[in-house]
Motif scaffolding. Structure first.
Motif, short mmCIF file in Angstrom:
data_model
loop_
_atom_site.label_atom_id
_atom_site.label_comp_id
_atom_site.label_asym_id
_atom_site.label_seq_id
_atom_site.Cartn_x
_atom_site.Cartn_y
_atom_site.Cartn_z
N LEU A 13 0.82 -1.21 0.00
CA LEU A 13 0.00 0.00 0.00
C LEU A 13 0.85 1.27 0.00
O LEU A 13 0.47 2.28 -0.60
CB LEU A 13 -0.94 -0.02 1.22
N ARG A 14 2.02 1.22 0.62
CA ARG A 14 2.88 2.41 0.68
C ARG A 14 3.41 2.81 -0.70
O ARG A 14 3.84 3.94 -0.90
CB ARG A 14 4.06 2.15 1.63
N ASP A 15 3.38 1.86 -1.67
CA ASP A 15 3.85 2.15 -3.02
C ASP A 15 2.71 2.55 -3.95
O ASP A 15 2.94 2.79 -5.15
CB ASP A 15 4.57 0.92 -3.60
N ARG A 16 1.52 2.60 -3.44
CA ARG A 16 0.37 3.05 -4.25
C ARG A 16 -0.53 3.92 -3.37
O ARG A 16 -1.68 3.58 -3.08
CB ARG A 16 -0.39 1.86 -4.83
N LYS A 17 0.04 5.03 -2.97
CA LYS A 17 -0.63 5.92 -2.01
C LYS A 17 -1.95 6.49 -2.54
O LYS A 17 -2.80 6.93 -1.76
CB LYS A 17 0.32 7.05 -1.60
N GLN A 18 -2.11 6.51 -3.88
CA GLN A 18 -3.37 7.00 -4.43
C GLN A 18 -4.55 6.14 -3.98
O GLN A 18 -5.68 6.61 -3.95
CB GLN A 18 -3.31 6.99 -5.96
N ASP A 19 -4.27 4.90 -3.63
CA ASP A 19 -5.35 4.01 -3.21
C ASP A 19 -5.82 4.30 -1.79
O ASP A 19 -6.92 3.89 -1.40
CB ASP A 19 -4.89 2.55 -3.28
N ILE A 20 -4.98 4.98 -1.00
CA ILE A 20 -5.28 5.14 0.43
C ILE A 20 -6.57 5.92 0.63
O ILE A 20 -7.44 5.52 1.41
CB ILE A 20 -4.10 5.82 1.16
N HIS A 21 -6.74 7.04 -0.08
CA HIS A 21 -7.97 7.83 0.07
C HIS A 21 -9.19 7.02 -0.35
O HIS A 21 -10.25 7.08 0.31
CB HIS A 21 -7.87 9.11 -0.75
N ALA A 22 -9.07 6.27 -1.46
CA ALA A 22 -10.22 5.49 -1.94
C ALA A 22 -10.61 4.41 -0.93
O ALA A 22 -11.79 4.19 -0.67
CB ALA A 22 -9.88 4.85 -3.29
N ILE A 23 -9.61 3.77 -0.34
CA ILE A 23 -9.89 2.72 0.65
C ILE A 23 -10.46 3.34 1.93
O ILE A 23 -11.38 2.79 2.54
CB ILE A 23 -8.60 1.92 0.95
N MET A 24 -9.94 4.51 2.31
CA MET A 24 -10.50 5.20 3.48
C MET A 24 -11.97 5.54 3.25
O MET A 24 -12.82 5.33 4.13
CB MET A 24 -9.70 6.48 3.76
N ASP A 25 -12.27 6.08 2.07
CA ASP A 25 -13.67 6.42 1.76
C ASP A 25 -14.56 5.18 1.78
O ASP A 25 -15.71 5.22 2.25
CB ASP A 25 -13.75 7.08 0.38
N PHE A 26 -14.01 4.07 1.25
CA PHE A 26 -14.79 2.84 1.21
C PHE A 26 -15.17 2.39 2.62
O PHE A 26 -16.34 2.09 2.91
CB PHE A 26 -13.99 1.74 0.50
N TYR A 27 -14.19 2.34 3.53
CA TYR A 27 -14.48 1.88 4.89
C TYR A 27 -15.25 2.91 5.69
O TYR A 27 -16.02 2.56 6.59
CB TYR A 27 -13.19 1.47 5.59
N TYR A 28 -15.06 4.19 5.38
CA TYR A 28 -15.84 5.24 6.04
C TYR A 28 -17.33 5.01 5.78
O TYR A 28 -18.17 5.07 6.67
CB TYR A 28 -15.40 6.60 5.52
N CYS A 29 -17.64 4.74 4.50
CA CYS A 29 -19.03 4.50 4.13
C CYS A 29 -19.52 3.15 4.64
O CYS A 29 -20.64 3.02 5.11
CB CYS A 29 -19.16 4.58 2.60
N LYS A 30 -18.66 2.14 4.55
CA LYS A 30 -19.03 0.80 4.97
C LYS A 30 -19.38 0.74 6.46
O LYS A 30 -20.31 0.04 6.87
CB LYS A 30 -17.87 -0.16 4.67
N LEU A 31 -18.64 1.52 7.27
CA LEU A 31 -18.86 1.54 8.71
C LEU A 31 -19.94 2.53 9.12
O LEU A 31 -20.22 2.70 10.31
CB LEU A 31 -17.56 1.87 9.44
N ASN A 32 -20.51 3.21 8.11
CA ASN A 32 -21.56 4.21 8.40
C ASN A 32 -21.04 5.28 9.35
O ASN A 32 -21.72 5.70 10.30
CB ASN A 32 -22.79 3.52 8.98
N SER A 33 -19.80 5.72 9.10
CA SER A 33 -19.16 6.71 9.98
C SER A 33 -19.75 8.09 9.75
O SER A 33 -20.32 8.38 8.69
CB SER A 33 -17.66 6.74 9.72
N SER A 34 -19.58 8.98 10.74
CA SER A 34 -20.14 10.33 10.62
C SER A 34 -19.18 11.41 11.12
O SER A 34 -19.56 12.57 11.23
CB SER A 34 -21.46 10.41 11.40
N TYR A 35 -17.93 11.05 11.46
CA TYR A 35 -17.00 12.05 11.97
C TYR A 35 -16.36 12.84 10.83
O TYR A 35 -16.39 12.42 9.66
CB TYR A 35 -15.90 11.37 12.80
N GLU A 36 -15.77 13.97 11.17
CA GLU A 36 -14.96 14.74 10.24
C GLU A 36 -13.49 14.49 10.57
O GLU A 36 -13.14 14.19 11.70
CB GLU A 36 -15.28 16.23 10.35
N ILE A 37 -12.64 14.60 9.56
CA ILE A 37 -11.22 14.34 9.76
C ILE A 37 -10.41 15.51 9.21
O ILE A 37 -10.72 16.04 8.13
CB ILE A 37 -10.81 13.02 9.07
N THR A 38 -9.42 15.93 9.94
CA THR A 38 -8.65 17.11 9.56
C THR A 38 -7.65 16.79 8.45
O THR A 38 -7.30 15.63 8.22
CB THR A 38 -7.88 17.67 10.77
#
Length: 702
Positions: free
Chosen positions: A512-537
């Motif tokens: 994952l460290r060699d394809r950092k572009q994927d990190i935001h997409a994976i974060m968004d995926f799990y954010y939605c999957k977990l039904n999260s509602s927080y904001e992140i700085t």
């Protein structure tokens, strides 16, 4: 006075076809009237003895017009044996368009053909006024040759779809005229259609199946059949039973089953009163796959039992499902390429390569660090291959000791060693016959087993422990490792010849460290999957992007779960997990002020009347329908309940796919996902959407 049957369909033409079919089969013994959405004449439905609806949604849409005292049958369809032979004669892997009046009707016909076992063809729906007609040389159509696009070189007309055996039997039973099943037209009709085992199984278990019907069924079954009465005396026995058991009919009729074939556990059915599902019976040295079911009278007393059975031939292609039941496991590929999240060029290119590899039967070696998603790629490749109708069997070579790993892979005979199961055990190679065997952590396989594995791959043969019988197997191997196998080869810890046998098609997953572009997409995926509602700085986001992620996607998923369970409105740098904080010292990242979180964007096309532009619509509709029924019953259901219902009804989802679909529908406001056991509920907006989809499909089908 004739019994009256009402037939409800989308189109008037379909209703007329079904009426003519029934008139011919039952020799005009019924008064038959038709009703359709095209004619919009439901208000004219008067008292009818029996209602036939072309599918569940048709009945639900018209149930208020159907008299309460009427029996209702949802029509189950099949095709003729002649049409089946035409399709089976087409070469394996051929692409063909399926031409019908509308997209829905084309998709339904494709589903029917796959239900009937026509897995060797890939069908693409085609219908009038579609945006882009498939560029294919072969067209298959159920009686709609005039709709076939110009330029198609070969047209195969399979004729109008026909009523299944189950539907015909059900009509006679519910009309109270079972004697009609003895008509020569009925027998001839049964002899000319493809019989679905599922329909047979369903209707043979009904209380009102009578003896004169059994005679009809015995002549049309393509499997062995034994019927016994309450005293255990054999009353029915067909020709195929003779050939399988090797005993003539004259020698078994009137004898007790325990004196002829005591291996069949009829007494268990008598005790429980329930169907004994697909089991394996050992009879005179051969395995026989068997289904046993009780027969009840109108007072629900058991009056007898029946068994249908076939030889369990390990070499036959249609036995792969029963292989799984020999070890009491179901092996199914759960994931597709859609389940692999990432926006980097690396991930996009890797998915394209995997798609091409799926079309080959050569061995694949997937390498990558732990947590990069090697198993997801193995599942996705299997689901894209021609082997997708069969098993994907996965085994972790590091999780089992050598002795147990050997017996799991190759199987064993009864008495092969101390503790061996009675009757022996089928190995994973046999279980994966015609499918895919996924060997995870292949680097941990002992050298002694590597030699046996190499032989199986080379010879396509396996010998069980304690046996001298050679069993042919056709298995595609996908192996995975988080170690450098080439180094192990040079160190003498992995066989060189096996390495080159496995590494025909290499697939390397970058960390994952060699394809950092994927990190935001994976974060968004799990954010939605977990039904999260927080904001992140911004600072916290930057910290996550710059972290090394030694655990790769698995570690990032754990991090997102951790942040969700904090239940904070704002997540900043100091809130990140403790193992991420040390890496901040090298980056100099500090806490920041809050920023507005960008909404998760799923990019779903959303036109109500354009199914061809939104391939997920059918999946949304199914899940929304399940949730709507739960809403009407005042129930809350979760993902697992939806998955169970879908499996029972022949819809194939992975649990992760259902999660994703629910999250996407929540973004649109169609569902509300609650945590824990509170499940998911459909919203008013979702109910409106479901009604609009149903309305649009009605318009399309006219």
């Amino acid at each position: 006075m004739k019994k009256k049957i009402g037939i409800i369909t989308y189109s008037h033409k379909s209703g007329i076809h079904y009426k003519e079919l029934l008139d011919n089969v039952f020799e005009n013994e019924f008064e038959i009237v038709t009703f359709s959405f095209e004619k919009n004449d439901f208000s004219k439905i008067d008292k009818v003895d029996l209602v036939l609806a072309s599918n569940d949604s048709i009945y639900e849409a018209t149930r208020y017009f159907v008299p309460e005292e009427s029996n209702v049958i949802i029509i189950d369809l099949t095709i003729s044996k002649n049409s089946y032979k035409k399709l089976m004669a087409i070469s394996k892997g051929t692409d063909a368009m399926l031409v019908n009046l509308s997209l829905n009707m084309a998709v339904e016909t494709i589903g029917l053909l796959y239900q009937l076992g026509i897995y060797h063809l890939r069908f693409y729906p085609a219908y009038p006024n579609m945006d882009s007609v498939p560029d294919l040389d072969i067209a298959v159509t159920p009686g709609e040759k005039l709709l076939v696009p110009k330029g198609v070189k070969k047209v195969i007309d399979i004729g109008n779809r026909l009523f299944s055996m189950g539907t015909i039997i059900n009509i006679a039973v519910k009309a109270g005229i079972e004697s009609l099943l003895s008509l020569s037209n009925v027998r001839e009709y049964f002899d000319n259609i493809v019989v679905k085992d599922s329909a047979l199984k369903r209707f043979l278990t009904k209380a009102d199946i009578l003896e004169n019907q059994v005679d009809v069924l015995l002549k049309t079954l393509n499997k062995g059949f034994i019927g016994i009465n309450r005293k255990g005396i054999i009353t029915e026995y067909n020709d195929i039973a003779e050939s399988i058991l090797g005993i003539k009919k004259a020698h078994v009729m009137g004898r007790r089953i325990k004196n002829v074939a005591s291996e069949f556990p009829f007494e268990q059915v008598y005790k429980t009163g329930k169907i004994l599902g697909d089991i394996i019976v050992r009879y005179k040295g051969q395995n026989i796959s068997t289904l046993i079911f009780p027969v009840h009278d109108l007072s629900n007393n058991i009056t007898g039992a029946y068994a249908t059975f076939n030889l369990f031939n390990e070499l036959e292609k249609n036995q792969h499902k029963l292989r799984a039941q020999l070890v009491n496991k179901g092996h199914r590929a759960k994931y597709t390429l859609d389940d692999i999240v990432g926006e980097s060029d690396n991930t996009k290119n890797l998915k394209q390569v995997a798609q091409k590899m799926a079309q080959s039967d050569s061995s694949i070696l997937i390498s990558g660090e732990s947590g990069t998603g090697k198993e997801l790629y193995a599942h996705a490749i299997h689901n894209l291959s021609n082997r997708r109708p069969y098993q994907l069997v996965a085994i972790n070579c590091a999780a089992l000791p050598e002795s147990l790993l050997e017996s799991e892979l190759f199987g064993y005979e009864e008495g092969a060693f101390t503790g061996a199961l009675k009757g022996g055990k089928i190995g994973f190679f046999e279980l994966a016959h015609l499918g895919t065997l996924f060997l995870d952590e292949i680097s941990e396989m002992p050298l002694s087993l590597q030699t046996r594995l190499l032989r199986v791959i080379q010879e396509r043969e396996v010998i069980r422990i304690g046996s001298d019988k050679v069993i042919d197997v056709d298995v595609r191997i996908i192996a995975a490792t988080n170690r450098e196998l080439k180094k192990l080869v040079n160190q003498g810890k992995f066989r060189r010849d096996l390495y080159y046998r496995l590494n025909v098609l290499p697939l390397n997953i970058a960390p994952l460290r060699d394809r950092k572009q994927d990190i935001h997409a994976i974060m968004d995926f799990y954010y939605c999957k977990l039904n999260s509602s927080y904001e992140i700085t911004d600072s916290a986001k930057a910290a996550l992007v710059n972290h090394e992620w030694e655990g790769n996607v698995r570690e990032l998923r754990n991090c997102m779960e951790y942040l969700d369970y904090l239940s904070k409105n704002l997540v900043d740098v100091e809130d990140l997990p403790s193992d991420i904080l040390p890496s901040l010292k090298t980056t100099g990242i500090k806490p920041s002020t809050p920023v507005e979180r960008e909404p998760y964007d799923i990019h779903i096309t959303h036109p109500y009347f354009a199914f061809e532009k939104n391939p997920k619509l059918d999946k949304y509709r199914y899940i929304l329908t399940v949730l709507y029924e739960a809403y009407l019953n005042r129930e809350r259901i979760g993902r697992r309940k939806i998955l169970t219902l879908a499996d029972n009804e022949g819809h194939f989802f992975s649990e992760q796919e259902i999660r994703t679909l629910l999250m996407e529908m929540q973004v649109h406001g169609w569902v509300e996902i609650s945590r824990g056991r509170r499940g998911t509920t459909i919203t008013n907006q979702g109910i409106d959407y479901l009604k609009k989809v149903a309305s649009s499909e009605t318009c399309t089908s006219r």
